[in-house]
Design an enzyme around this catalytic site. Sequence first.
Site, PDB file in Angstrom:
ATOM      1  CE1 TYR A  95      -3.910  -2.583   0.722  1.00 39.97           C
ATOM      2  CE2 TYR A  95      -2.652  -3.339   1.625  1.00 39.97           C
ATOM      3  CZ  TYR A  95      -3.731  -3.613   1.636  1.00 39.97           C
ATOM      4  OH  TYR A  95      -4.626  -4.420   1.121  1.00 39.97           O
ATOM      5  CG  ASN A 117     -11.484  -3.611  -6.988  1.00 38.56           C
ATOM      6  OD1 ASN A 117     -12.136  -3.628  -8.282  1.00 38.56           O
ATOM      7  ND2 ASN A 117     -10.622  -4.438  -7.013  1.00 38.56           N
ATOM      8  CB  CYS A 125      -7.752  -5.399  -5.050  1.00 39.14           C
ATOM      9  SG  CYS A 125      -9.003  -6.084  -4.500  1.00 39.14           S
ATOM     10  CG  HIS A 126      -5.429 -10.734  -5.612  1.00 39.51           C
ATOM     11  ND1 HIS A 126      -6.845 -10.559  -6.966  1.00 39.51           N
ATOM     12  CD2 HIS A 126      -4.285 -11.695  -6.809  1.00 39.51           C
ATOM     13  CE1 HIS A 126      -6.405 -10.543  -8.338  1.00 39.51           C
ATOM     14  NE2 HIS A 126      -5.056 -11.666  -7.698  1.00 39.51           N
ATOM     15  CD  GLU A 152      -2.173 -13.418  -8.958  1.00 37.82           C
ATOM     16  OE1 GLU A 152      -1.119 -12.645  -9.051  1.00 37.82           O
ATOM     17  OE2 GLU A 152      -3.392 -13.257  -9.556  1.00 37.82           O
TER      18      GLU A 152
END
Length: 161
Positions: A95, A117, A125-126, A152
């Site tokens: 952030y 979001n 946003c994850h 991912e």
Amino acid sequence: MGEFLAAVTGRGLVALEIGSDRPFMLNALRARLPQADLIESPSELRDVVSEIVRVIDDPARQSQFHVPLDLRGTPYEIQVWSMLRSIPAGETTSYGTLAARMGTSDAREITKAIAANPIAVLVPCHRVIKTDGSISGYRWGVARKRELLAREQRGRPFELS
DNA sequence: GAATTGTCACCAG
DNA sequence: CTGGTGACAATTC
């Protein structure tokens, strides 16, 4: 992962929710777009859904096309969401880093924008976590955030220190 | 990991 | 204005 609820307008994808309670999710959607006349049409969402499935199932592979997004929020939020979309799969940011890029020193401003979001997964946003690398919160549950990130990371396991 | 402290925009009262 | 509250951060144990 749970149930997905996708909604499109003439301009593009306007919402992508994850949850377990369909009626509740529909109500949330109605609450967010009170003017909208909701039409259920799975066939028209076929392309959108297939892209979402692909992104979740195989994040390492670049998706073949991009669903247009109908981003609705303050200009500030939209700018933040655009930055999120530039984070490649497998990478993460904090952030604070995003805050610096936006010219503020307060990570919470960013946090609020990100938390607003409406489009899960496709606005990644994850991929934003705490500075120390630990997983921070997630509107749709920390467990789902962890799962998305794990999928991912799996594509590039050798980049983990 | 957990707990503590700093910090600040935002909101309800 | 006051007090409570965060999808935070830095420090400490």
